[in-house]
Design a protein around this motif. Structure first.
Motif, PDB file in Angstrom:
ATOM      1  N   GLU A   1      12.487   5.516   8.811  1.00 50.53           N
ATOM      2  CA  GLU A   1      11.796   5.880  10.038  1.00 50.53           C
ATOM      3  C   GLU A   1      10.342   5.474   9.847  1.00 50.53           C
ATOM      4  O   GLU A   1       9.757   5.718   8.794  1.00 50.53           O
ATOM      5  CB  GLU A   1      11.890   7.374  10.295  1.00 50.53           C
ATOM      6  N   ARG A   2       9.760   4.849  10.863  1.00 47.86           N
ATOM      7  CA  ARG A   2       8.401   4.315  10.730  1.00 47.86           C
ATOM      8  C   ARG A   2       7.401   5.394  10.304  1.00 47.86           C
ATOM      9  O   ARG A   2       6.619   5.196   9.377  1.00 47.86           O
ATOM     10  CB  ARG A   2       7.936   3.663  12.031  1.00 47.86           C
ATOM     11  N   VAL A   3       7.441   6.536  10.951  1.00 49.49           N
ATOM     12  CA  VAL A   3       6.474   7.598  10.644  1.00 49.49           C
ATOM     13  C   VAL A   3       6.635   8.079   9.202  1.00 49.49           C
ATOM     14  O   VAL A   3       5.650   8.277   8.485  1.00 49.49           O
ATOM     15  CB  VAL A   3       6.613   8.769  11.641  1.00 49.49           C
ATOM     16  N   ALA A   4       7.865   8.238   8.761  1.00 53.20           N
ATOM     17  CA  ALA A   4       8.108   8.694   7.392  1.00 53.20           C
ATOM     18  C   ALA A   4       7.621   7.652   6.384  1.00 53.20           C
ATOM     19  O   ALA A   4       7.013   8.003   5.365  1.00 53.20           O
ATOM     20  CB  ALA A   4       9.592   8.977   7.188  1.00 53.20           C
ATOM     21  N   PHE A   5       7.846   6.373   6.675  1.00 54.62           N
ATOM     22  CA  PHE A   5       7.393   5.314   5.769  1.00 54.62           C
ATOM     23  C   PHE A   5       5.867   5.260   5.725  1.00 54.62           C
ATOM     24  O   PHE A   5       5.270   5.119   4.654  1.00 54.62           O
ATOM     25  CB  PHE A   5       7.966   3.959   6.195  1.00 54.62           C
ATOM     26  N   GLU A   6       5.227   5.375   6.887  1.00 53.74           N
ATOM     27  CA  GLU A   6       3.767   5.372   6.917  1.00 53.74           C
ATOM     28  C   GLU A   6       3.200   6.566   6.160  1.00 53.74           C
ATOM     29  O   GLU A   6       2.189   6.439   5.458  1.00 53.74           O
ATOM     30  CB  GLU A   6       3.260   5.347   8.358  1.00 53.74           C
ATOM     31  N   ASN A   7       3.841   7.709   6.269  1.00 55.71           N
ATOM     32  CA  ASN A   7       3.417   8.896   5.527  1.00 55.71           C
ATOM     33  C   ASN A   7       3.539   8.652   4.019  1.00 55.71           C
ATOM     34  O   ASN A   7       2.648   8.998   3.245  1.00 55.71           O
ATOM     35  CB  ASN A   7       4.236  10.109   5.955  1.00 55.71           C
ATOM     36  N   TRP A   8       4.655   8.055   3.601  1.00 54.96           N
ATOM     37  CA  TRP A   8       4.868   7.722   2.195  1.00 54.96           C
ATOM     38  C   TRP A   8       3.765   6.774   1.706  1.00 54.96           C
ATOM     39  O   TRP A   8       3.193   6.980   0.638  1.00 54.96           O
ATOM     40  CB  TRP A   8       6.243   7.093   2.030  1.00 54.96           C
ATOM     41  N   CYS A   9       3.471   5.759   2.496  1.00 54.27           N
ATOM     42  CA  CYS A   9       2.462   4.760   2.116  1.00 54.27           C
ATOM     43  C   CYS A   9       1.071   5.373   2.016  1.00 54.27           C
ATOM     44  O   CYS A   9       0.260   4.955   1.182  1.00 54.27           O
ATOM     45  CB  CYS A   9       2.442   3.620   3.121  1.00 54.27           C
ATOM     46  N   SER A  10       0.780   6.346   2.851  1.00 52.28           N
ATOM     47  CA  SER A  10      -0.556   6.945   2.852  1.00 52.28           C
ATOM     48  C   SER A  10      -0.843   7.697   1.555  1.00 52.28           C
ATOM     49  O   SER A  10      -1.998   7.937   1.222  1.00 52.28           O
ATOM     50  CB  SER A  10      -0.733   7.882   4.045  1.00 52.28           C
ATOM     51  N   ARG A  11       0.185   8.026   0.804  1.00 51.50           N
ATOM     52  CA  ARG A  11       0.008   8.736  -0.455  1.00 51.50           C
ATOM     53  C   ARG A  11      -0.180   7.804  -1.654  1.00 51.50           C
ATOM     54  O   ARG A  11      -0.399   8.264  -2.759  1.00 51.50           O
ATOM     55  CB  ARG A  11       1.200   9.653  -0.711  1.00 51.50           C
TER      56      ARG A  11
ATOM     57  N   TYR B   1      -2.404  -2.264  -0.548  1.00 53.47           N
ATOM     58  CA  TYR B   1      -1.622  -3.441  -0.191  1.00 53.47           C
ATOM     59  C   TYR B   1      -0.180  -3.388  -0.688  1.00 53.47           C
ATOM     60  O   TYR B   1       0.639  -4.227  -0.345  1.00 53.47           O
ATOM     61  CB  TYR B   1      -2.287  -4.713  -0.728  1.00 53.47           C
ATOM     62  N   ARG B   2       0.172  -2.417  -1.518  1.00 53.49           N
ATOM     63  CA  ARG B   2       1.546  -2.286  -1.977  1.00 53.49           C
ATOM     64  C   ARG B   2       1.857  -0.821  -2.271  1.00 53.49           C
ATOM     65  O   ARG B   2       0.963  -0.012  -2.489  1.00 53.49           O
ATOM     66  CB  ARG B   2       1.838  -3.155  -3.190  1.00 53.49           C
ATOM     67  N   VAL B   3       3.145  -0.518  -2.240  1.00 58.71           N
ATOM     68  CA  VAL B   3       3.608   0.843  -2.476  1.00 58.71           C
ATOM     69  C   VAL B   3       4.860   0.782  -3.351  1.00 58.71           C
ATOM     70  O   VAL B   3       5.483  -0.260  -3.482  1.00 58.71           O
ATOM     71  CB  VAL B   3       3.949   1.586  -1.169  1.00 58.71           C
ATOM     72  N   SER B   4       5.255   1.907  -3.886  1.00 58.31           N
ATOM     73  CA  SER B   4       6.551   1.963  -4.556  1.00 58.31           C
ATOM     74  C   SER B   4       7.595   2.343  -3.514  1.00 58.31           C
ATOM     75  O   SER B   4       7.340   3.147  -2.622  1.00 58.31           O
ATOM     76  CB  SER B   4       6.540   2.971  -5.707  1.00 58.31           C
ATOM     77  N   SER B   5       8.747   1.735  -3.648  1.00 64.10           N
ATOM     78  CA  SER B   5       9.838   2.009  -2.716  1.00 64.10           C
ATOM     79  C   SER B   5      10.278   3.461  -2.829  1.00 64.10           C
ATOM     80  O   SER B   5      10.477   3.964  -3.937  1.00 64.10           O
ATOM     81  CB  SER B   5      11.013   1.086  -3.045  1.00 64.10           C
ATOM     82  N   PRO B   6      10.465   4.152  -1.715  1.00 66.78           N
ATOM     83  CA  PRO B   6      10.981   5.521  -1.777  1.00 66.78           C
ATOM     84  C   PRO B   6      12.388   5.587  -2.379  1.00 66.78           C
ATOM     85  O   PRO B   6      12.770   6.605  -2.936  1.00 66.78           O
ATOM     86  CB  PRO B   6      11.011   5.960  -0.315  1.00 66.78           C
ATOM     87  N   MET B   7      13.144   4.504  -2.304  1.00 67.40           N
ATOM     88  CA  MET B   7      14.522   4.500  -2.798  1.00 67.40           C
ATOM     89  C   MET B   7      14.634   3.995  -4.235  1.00 67.40           C
ATOM     90  O   MET B   7      15.359   4.577  -5.039  1.00 67.40           O
ATOM     91  CB  MET B   7      15.399   3.621  -1.891  1.00 67.40           C
ATOM     92  N   THR B   8      13.935   2.892  -4.564  1.00 67.04           N
ATOM     93  CA  THR B   8      14.108   2.255  -5.870  1.00 67.04           C
ATOM     94  C   THR B   8      12.931   2.486  -6.813  1.00 67.04           C
ATOM     95  O   THR B   8      13.039   2.208  -7.999  1.00 67.04           O
ATOM     96  CB  THR B   8      14.289   0.740  -5.709  1.00 67.04           C
ATOM     97  N   ARG B   9      11.809   2.912  -6.275  1.00 66.53           N
ATOM     98  CA  ARG B   9      10.560   3.111  -7.018  1.00 66.53           C
ATOM     99  C   ARG B   9       9.955   1.794  -7.528  1.00 66.53           C
ATOM    100  O   ARG B   9       9.028   1.795  -8.298  1.00 66.53           O
ATOM    101  CB  ARG B   9      10.729   4.081  -8.191  1.00 66.53           C
ATOM    102  N   GLN B  10      10.503   0.668  -7.100  1.00 68.73           N
ATOM    103  CA  GLN B  10       9.928  -0.637  -7.434  1.00 68.73           C
ATOM    104  C   GLN B  10       8.762  -0.918  -6.504  1.00 68.73           C
ATOM    105  O   GLN B  10       8.761  -0.494  -5.352  1.00 68.73           O
ATOM    106  CB  GLN B  10      10.977  -1.744  -7.290  1.00 68.73           C
ATOM    107  N   TRP B  11       7.770  -1.669  -6.996  1.00 68.03           N
ATOM    108  CA  TRP B  11       6.630  -2.018  -6.151  1.00 68.03           C
ATOM    109  C   TRP B  11       7.058  -2.988  -5.070  1.00 68.03           C
ATOM    110  O   TRP B  11       7.895  -3.865  -5.300  1.00 68.03           O
ATOM    111  CB  TRP B  11       5.502  -2.623  -6.973  1.00 68.03           C
ATOM    112  N   MET B  12       6.492  -2.826  -3.892  1.00 64.64           N
ATOM    113  CA  MET B  12       6.770  -3.736  -2.774  1.00 64.64           C
ATOM    114  C   MET B  12       5.559  -3.779  -1.856  1.00 64.64           C
ATOM    115  O   MET B  12       4.690  -2.922  -1.911  1.00 64.64           O
ATOM    116  CB  MET B  12       8.013  -3.293  -2.006  1.00 64.64           C
TER     117      MET B  12
END
Length: 86
Positions: free
Chosen positions: A11-21, A26-37
């Motif tokens: 969900e866009r809002v949930a992903f944006e919330n995850w990214c804000s943390r 310019y990159r984040v760890s995947s909520p599912m795999t924890r790999q950088w993306m």
């Protein structure tokens, strides 16, 4: 819904919330795999279309008199509303 570089849909809002943390902008760890993306996401139109069709079907099942339109795919595969046929 949006499709991220890890191949998962969020969900866009949930992903944006995850990214804000995340500490990097310019990159984040995947909520599912924890790999950088990368932060780039694209709309998952196919899933959105399926959700919209499911919602219409649910309303038709529970309150058929309230359905004023139907959803069909256009030539580009995108969902579009059309007037309900009586």
């Amino acid at each position: 819904p949006v499709l991220a570089e890890d191949g998962h849909t969020y969900e866009r809002v949930a992903f944006e919330n995850w990214c804000s943390r995340m500490p990097e902008s310019y990159r984040v760890s995947s909520p599912m795999t924890r790999q950088w993306m990368r932060l780039d996401v694209i709309p998952n139109r196919a899933l959105r279309s399926l959700i919209e069709k499911w919602q219409v079907a649910q309303r038709a099942h529970t309150h058929p008199e309230e359905i004023m339109y139907e959803i069909e795919d256009d030539e580009d595969g995108r969902a579009r509303k059309i007037q309900r046929r009586e």
